[in-house]
Every structure is written in C-alpha cells, then in structure tokens.
Design a protein around this motif. Structure first.
Motif, PDB file in Angstrom:
ATOM      1  N   LEU A   1      -4.256  -6.748  -2.646  1.00  0.00           N
ATOM      2  CA  LEU A   1      -2.853  -7.093  -2.846  1.00  0.00           C
ATOM      3  C   LEU A   1      -2.062  -7.022  -1.539  1.00  0.00           C
ATOM      4  CD1 LEU A   1      -1.054  -7.996  -5.163  1.00  0.00           C
ATOM      5  CD2 LEU A   1      -0.440  -5.627  -5.567  1.00  0.00           C
ATOM      6  N   GLN A   2      -2.486  -6.107  -0.654  1.00  0.00           N
ATOM      7  CA  GLN A   2      -1.815  -5.991   0.652  1.00  0.00           C
ATOM      8  C   GLN A   2      -1.991  -7.295   1.440  1.00  0.00           C
ATOM      9  OE1 GLN A   2       0.040  -3.553   1.563  1.00  0.00           O
ATOM     10  NE2 GLN A   2       0.095  -3.352   3.767  1.00  0.00           N
ATOM     11  N   GLY A   3      -3.215  -7.826   1.434  1.00  0.00           N
ATOM     12  CA  GLY A   3      -3.488  -9.099   2.116  1.00  0.00           C
ATOM     13  C   GLY A   3      -2.720 -10.241   1.472  1.00  0.00           C
TER      14      GLY A   3
ATOM     15  N   TYR B   1      -3.371   8.695  -7.878  1.00  0.00           N
ATOM     16  CA  TYR B   1      -2.856   9.718  -8.793  1.00  0.00           C
ATOM     17  C   TYR B   1      -3.995  10.467  -9.491  1.00  0.00           C
ATOM     18  CZ  TYR B   1       1.632   7.325  -8.108  1.00  0.00           C
ATOM     19  OH  TYR B   1       2.769   6.761  -7.569  1.00  0.00           O
ATOM     20  N   ASP B   2      -5.083   9.756  -9.823  1.00  0.00           N
ATOM     21  CA  ASP B   2      -6.227  10.409 -10.469  1.00  0.00           C
ATOM     22  C   ASP B   2      -6.883  11.420  -9.528  1.00  0.00           C
ATOM     23  OD1 ASP B   2      -5.817   8.969 -12.770  1.00  0.00           O
ATOM     24  OD2 ASP B   2      -7.391   7.490 -12.391  1.00  0.00           O
TER      25      ASP B   2
ATOM     26  N   GLU C   1       0.840  -1.198   0.000  1.00  0.00           N
ATOM     27  CA  GLU C   1       0.000   0.000   0.000  1.00  0.00           C
ATOM     28  C   GLU C   1       0.877   1.251   0.000  1.00  0.00           C
ATOM     29  OE1 GLU C   1      -3.243   0.390  -0.040  1.00  0.00           O
ATOM     30  OE2 GLU C   1      -4.223  -1.322   0.907  1.00  0.00           O
ATOM     31  N   MET C   2       0.442   2.275  -0.722  1.00  0.00           N
ATOM     32  CA  MET C   2       1.089   3.580  -0.584  1.00  0.00           C
ATOM     33  C   MET C   2       0.738   4.134   0.801  1.00  0.00           C
ATOM     34  SD  MET C   2       0.483   5.377  -4.299  1.00  0.00           S
ATOM     35  CE  MET C   2       1.342   6.907  -3.948  1.00  0.00           C
TER      36      MET C   2
ATOM     37  N   ARG D   1      -0.401  -1.185  -9.955  1.00  0.00           N
ATOM     38  CA  ARG D   1      -0.511   0.057 -10.747  1.00  0.00           C
ATOM     39  C   ARG D   1      -1.933   0.605 -10.721  1.00  0.00           C
ATOM     40  NH1 ARG D   1       2.622  -2.859 -14.768  1.00  0.00           N
ATOM     41  NH2 ARG D   1       4.804  -2.250 -14.496  1.00  0.00           N
ATOM     42  N   GLN D   2      -2.898  -0.288 -10.806  1.00  0.00           N
ATOM     43  CA  GLN D   2      -4.301   0.156 -10.789  1.00  0.00           C
ATOM     44  C   GLN D   2      -4.640   0.852  -9.477  1.00  0.00           C
ATOM     45  OE1 GLN D   2      -6.500  -3.439 -11.681  1.00  0.00           O
ATOM     46  NE2 GLN D   2      -5.463  -3.655 -13.651  1.00  0.00           N
TER      47      GLN D   2
END
Length: 661
Positions: A270-272, A324-325, A207-208, A317-318
């Motif tokens: 994805l973090q999990g 970013y959006d 995660e960011m 990336r998604q």
C-alpha cells in the motif's frame, strides 16, 4: 457502589439458574437412547461452557467491587500519612489557610521511613501574618496534635524542624499478609470515571512509523493503568481515513484495477501504491482534476466510491493489525470519517453562537488567549483537521460523557491541542475544573547517531521490520546464554517474544515521555541495569525460588494466612516498605501521566529484592548433598509478594513475563 454490587449479584443469580437448567437437560440427553440427541447435546454443552465462562467473569467483577467496598484495596501509606499530618497541622494552626503539607519517603532510612517537611514553610506563612514562629516549635505542636492511628510507631524532630516518621513494623507486616491473601488490588476508588485515551492514530495508506510506535506503547500503558485503577476506559484509534488524498488513491485504484468492484484488488504494498498515486497527482493535471472529482463523489457517499474507500482502508487495517498483534494492543477504530456528520453540527453551532469569523473565504475561530485560530471551514467549503478534532472532542464529551480525555501524540502537536481545548471551553462544552482534558505529548525517537531515527538510506523505518529485528536479536541473546539448551522449543519462542517486544516497550516507557530518546537494541537487550531484559530475568529467578524449595502456589496462599512476615532484618524491612509503595507510585502517575516512574519503581523493587536475597537466606541447603534442610517461610512470602507486585507492574507496562527464561 451498593447498586453496582446488587446488579452484579442479580446477574450472577440469573446465570446460575440458566446453568442449572442446562445441566439438567444435558444429563437427560446423555441418558437418552434417541439417536438424534447427540447434535442437540453438543449444542447444549457448548452453550453451557459459554454461560460458565460469563459466570466466572461476572463473579470476578462482583468480587472486585465487593473487595473495594469492604476495604480490601491496597493502602496508600503516603496518602494515609498525609491525612494524619494534615489533620494535625489544621488542628495546630487553624488560622492558616491551605497550610503546606510536604511529606515524602525519607532519603536516609536510618532516620525514619517518611519525613514531614511542612514546619519551615509554615513558619514563613506565620511570619507573613506578623506572628513569630520557630520551625522546631511548630514541628513539636504538630506532633502533639497527631491523632491516634494504626500506622506510626514514633516521630522525631531533626534539624530545623524536619519530622522523621517511623512506621509500625507489625502494621506493615499485616499489610503484606493482606496483599498475599487478597492479591494485588488497586487503591480504593472514590468515583469511577469514564476515561477516553486517544492513541496510535496512523494514517490509512501510509506505513506506521516510530512516532506511531511511541503513541501506541504509551497510550496502551496509560489505558492499562486506568483500567487497573478501576475506571471505565475507551481506547480510541483516531486514524486518518478521510480527506483529499482518498480522491487520489481511488482514481489510481480505478486505473490500475478497473474490475475492483467485482474482484478484490491484490494491493500488497500500500505504501508503494500511495507513492505511485502521489507521483501522478503531482505530475498529471488531468489525473489531479479526476482525483478532486473522486473526493466529491466519496463525500457524497456514492456506493462505488465508498466501496473503493473501504477496500483501501481494509488493506491498511490488516497491516496495522499485524503490529497490534505483536504488541498485544487492543483498540477501537474511530477515524476522521466517523465524525463527518458531527462536523456540520459543530460548524453550525460556532456560527449560530457568533464565534465563527470569515477570513479570506475561510471560516475561523479565535479562542481566548490563543494567538492562532482554528480553521473550521476551508475556502473551498471543505473541513480540516481542526474541524475533525473539534467534532471528536464534542462527541467524547457529550455522547461518551467522558470525565477524562487524554490525547497521546507527539509534542509537536501541543499548540494545536491547546487551541482545540481552549475553543471547546469557549463554546462551553466543558469546565477544566470538572473534566480533565489533556495532551500527553512525547519527544521524537533518535538513532544512535542522535539524529531522527531513519534507515541508512534515509527512509522511515518500517515498524514490522523493526519488530522483526527485535525478534532476531532476542533469539541471538537467548542462544548466547545457552537458554536454547534448557528451554523447550515452545518456552524458547515465548521467551523470545517476551524479551523482544518487552524490551522495545520498556525502552520507550522508561524514559520521560516528554524527552527525545535514543533507540538502541544493544542497550535495551542488555540484561544489566534498568532494562526489560534484566527485569524479566529477575522475575523468573524470584519465581524459581519457590520451585527450588518445592513449594507450590496453594501452599504459599495457605501459609500467608498463618505465617507472620518478620521484618527484623534491615533488608527485610527495606523490601517490605518498597513493596507497599506501589499504590503511591500509581497515584503519582495518574496525576502526571509519566510512566517512567513505574519503570523506576519496578527496577528499584528488583534491586532491593536482590539486596534482601543476598543477605537473608530463604532456602537453606545441605552443602554436601544439596538437599533443602530449612525453608524460612516468612521470607518465601516476601519473595511471593515481590513477584506479585512486579507482575502487576509488568501488566500495566504491557510486558509479558514468562515463568522460565
């Protein structure tokens, strides 16, 4: 510059000829009776629209280059005064080598607009040479040698040798008119630089966090600044997309989604997924062994393993793109994987030139003046972050031909970059006197308890949750002020996003980036004080003044060409000078990369405008009917100039103002 303008002119002419040719073909097809011509007509019209769009962009760029060449850039008053006084000082005392030039806006405006404080330091220099010198006499000699100029009305000596400088009001008025006619243009550009800004840089499959948020906000704003100044900026996202952790992730992917090669695996968390694979890696020796085998196969670029790696990267990336959006961030991704082949070359160069040393199976480099080495090859033959960063700086210097490279990461990495930069210099890759390579470090984000910013359970705060909370609180604030009753649903959503994301960005940028800062939604959404909420509201109020007077933008442009901007009232004069300080603020930030100076400036501009508006009538109304009876056009132009500068400050800071709030 001339060659660049010629190039743009030729491209414009080519585009214009293409548009003319297409327009002729479109007209003939419109008149055609052929039933099959409609599809061709639609295709040509679409192509014509694309060409016109490109033509307009080229026209704007060409016009910008021409403006710079013809001197239509905004004048940096402080820089111009430094040139004038620098010449006078060198003429007065040619025997002094590098005489000091101390010039700044006057802290007490009643005594003048700027002040030169060089005389005292010059007296000390002369004394060291065995020459007696009185600072007041030095100041008098400097004034006698001031060259003729368009800027200074008069000078006065105060105290022990301060030179107070009064500007010509008519000249300041002309500069303001020029700003309104030509728009907010950057200061003149001596040479266009290739600037690489490395920022954001999250890790794939993680995660960011708020550290990435700081890097993203600060790096984007720095990029916007250099872009506005006219430089060629490359915004790079150096993501962590390579290394041993991918063996662990790929092995877990193979077990959990064995058909991943034919059916896209539904990895939503994805973090999990990362945590599960890490747990297996730590607890299961068999799994750990297989994970290492996966790394070898990935590094050998076996197709199935490259596909698994790409799948994991794409999911990350998604998730990054959603953030970013929201924040309107544009980046080019070049992760560690991009530099894999170059790492081999960098290691070979270090070895061939005798800089690499063996240390317990590792290959290391010691750079001059650095106590810690860089590990360029691990004992198992693998590469490290050090190797990756050396390869990256090499690519940016030699392939990108960068003149300026800025790394925006937390201050904890400053010693690492210091060693990387020293090693690159030792290898002869760049000269710091010619190429600017800098680490723009920043402090950590703290919670309101002054401890590292975490959730109540002690976990890292998810950025999407943080941005979502900002949106919710922003809407609550707008409804509390009953803006939902006067704004359309579309305007309300625009205002909500402008306030939410603008407040998060501004709260970060308004603090000196070197320091830690406390994240507080309550403070950042407060519409009093130096906050985005206050400034965005102030901007919409300034924009509404012209609407109140029924004056449109075209009328203001026309009036700017014929109306003299009077600066007789002290508040008009104060505002006019504040508006024109914009280029010197940008110069300071270009030098020190401290963006809070721009926040301080735009806040000062907004409060100076409020003083002006409270003291100087712009629009006079009939008290009985409320009808507009008089418009003081020169003051309307001052309002417009203020809004234009504020809008450009907002753009550099990444804020998105709205016309109604």
């Amino acid at each position: 510059m001339g060659d660049l303008i010629t190039e743009y002119t030729e491209r414009l002419q080519q585009q214009e000829l293409q548009i003319q040719a297409l327009s002729g073909e479109i007209e003939s097809l419109k008149n055609s009776q052929n039933p099959g011509s409609s599809a061709r007509l639609e295709e040509l019209m679409e192509e014509n629209s694309r060409l016109k769009y490109r033509f307009n962009i080229l026209n704007r760029v060409s016009d910008g280059e021409e403006r710079t060449r013809c001197g239509h850039s905004m004048l940096n008053i402080s820089q111009r005064l430094q040139e004038i006084f620098g010449l006078a000082i060198r003429t007065s005392y040619p025997e002094l080598e590098n005489p000091p030039l101390a010039l700044a806006p006057n802290q007490q405006p009643k005594f003048g607009d700027y002040q030169c404080n060089s005389a005292m330091a010059m007296a000390q220099m002369l004394k060291a040479k065995g020459m007696k010198a009185n600072p007041r006499e030095i100041a008098e000699r400097i004034i006698r040698n001031l060259p003729d100029n368009e800027l200074i009305q008069k000078t006065e000596i105060a105290g022990p040798g301060f030179i107070n400088i009064h500007l010509k009001r008519a000249f300041v008025s002309k500069l303001l008119s020029k700003l309104l006619i030509k728009g907010v243009t950057p200061p003149p550009l001596t040479s266009r630089k290739r600037v690489v800004v490395d920022f954001s840089s999250p890790n794939i499959a993680k995660e960011m966090h708020v550290g990435h948020l700081r890097s993203t906000i600060i790096g984007d704003s720095m990029s916007r600044l250099f872009e506005f100044l006219g430089h060629d900026v490359l915004r790079l996202n150096h993501v962590g997309d390579w290394g041993t952790q991918f063996g662990m992730l790929i092995a877990h992917l193979q077990d959990k989604f064995p058909d991943y090669l034919t059916v896209s695996p539904p990895i939503s968390d994805l973090q999990g997924f990362y945590k599960e694979s890490k747990k297996r890696f730590d607890e299961d020796d068999g799994f750990k062994k297989r994970a290492y085998q996966c790394v070898v196969k990935l590094q050998s670029k076996e197709p199935d393993f490259i596909k698994a790696w790409n799948l994991i990267c794409d999911v990350s990336r998604q998730e990054f793109q959603k953030i970013y959006d929201c924040l309107d961030i544009k980046l080019i991704e070049r992760g560690e994987s991009y530099y894999q082949d170059l790492m081999t070359q960098v290691v070979k160069e270090a070895e061939d030139r005798g800089f690499a040393q063996l240390d317990e199976g590792r290959k290391i480099i010691f750079a001059p003046g650095q106590s810690l080495p860089l590990t360029i090859v691990k004992s198992d033959g693998g590469y490290t972050y050090d190797t990756s960063d050396l390869a990256a700086i090499h690519q940016r210097l030699f392939e990108e031909k960068a003149d300026i490279i800025i790394y925006v990461t937390d201050s904890g990495q400053s010693s690492h970059f210091q060693v990387v930069f020293a090693a690159a210099q030792m290898l002869g890759w760049y000269d710091p006197k010619v190429t600017r390579v800098e680490h723009a470090g920043f402090g950590v984000v703290l919670g309101e308890d002054k401890k590292k910013f975490k959730t109540r359970s002690g976990d890292t705060v998810r950025l999407m949750d943080l941005l979502g909370e900002g949106l919710k609180r922003s809407m609550d604030k707008l409804k509390e002020k009953e803006r939902d009753k006067v704004l359309s649903p579309d305007e309300l959503v625009k205002a909500q996003r402008a306030v939410a994301f603008g407040c998060i960005k501004y709260a970060d940028l308004s603090h000196n980036r070197i320091n830690d800062y406390v994240f507080s939604f309550d403070k950042m959404l407060d519409d009093r004080g130096n906050t985005a909420a206050y400034l965005l509201y102030a901007f919409t109020r300034i924009r509404s003044i012209a609407r109140l007077a029924n004056i449109n933008e075209a009328t203001l442009r026309k009036e700017a060409e014929s109306t003299e901007i009077l600066l007789d009232h002290e508040k008009e004069w104060k505002l006019g000078k504040c508006i024109l300080r914009f280029p010197e603020v940008l110069q300071k930030i270009q030098d020190d990369l401290l963006l809070h100076s721009l926040c301080d400036y735009v806040y000062e501009l907004a409060t100076t405008f409020t003083e002006f508006y409270d003291s100087c009538y712009c629009v006079e109304k009939d008290r009985q009917t409320g009808e507009v009876v008089k418009v003081n056009m020169w003051r309307m132009l001052l309002c417009d100039a203020t809004a234009a500068i504020m809008a450009q400050c907002f753009h550099i800071l990444g804020l998105n103002p709205v016309e109604r709030m």
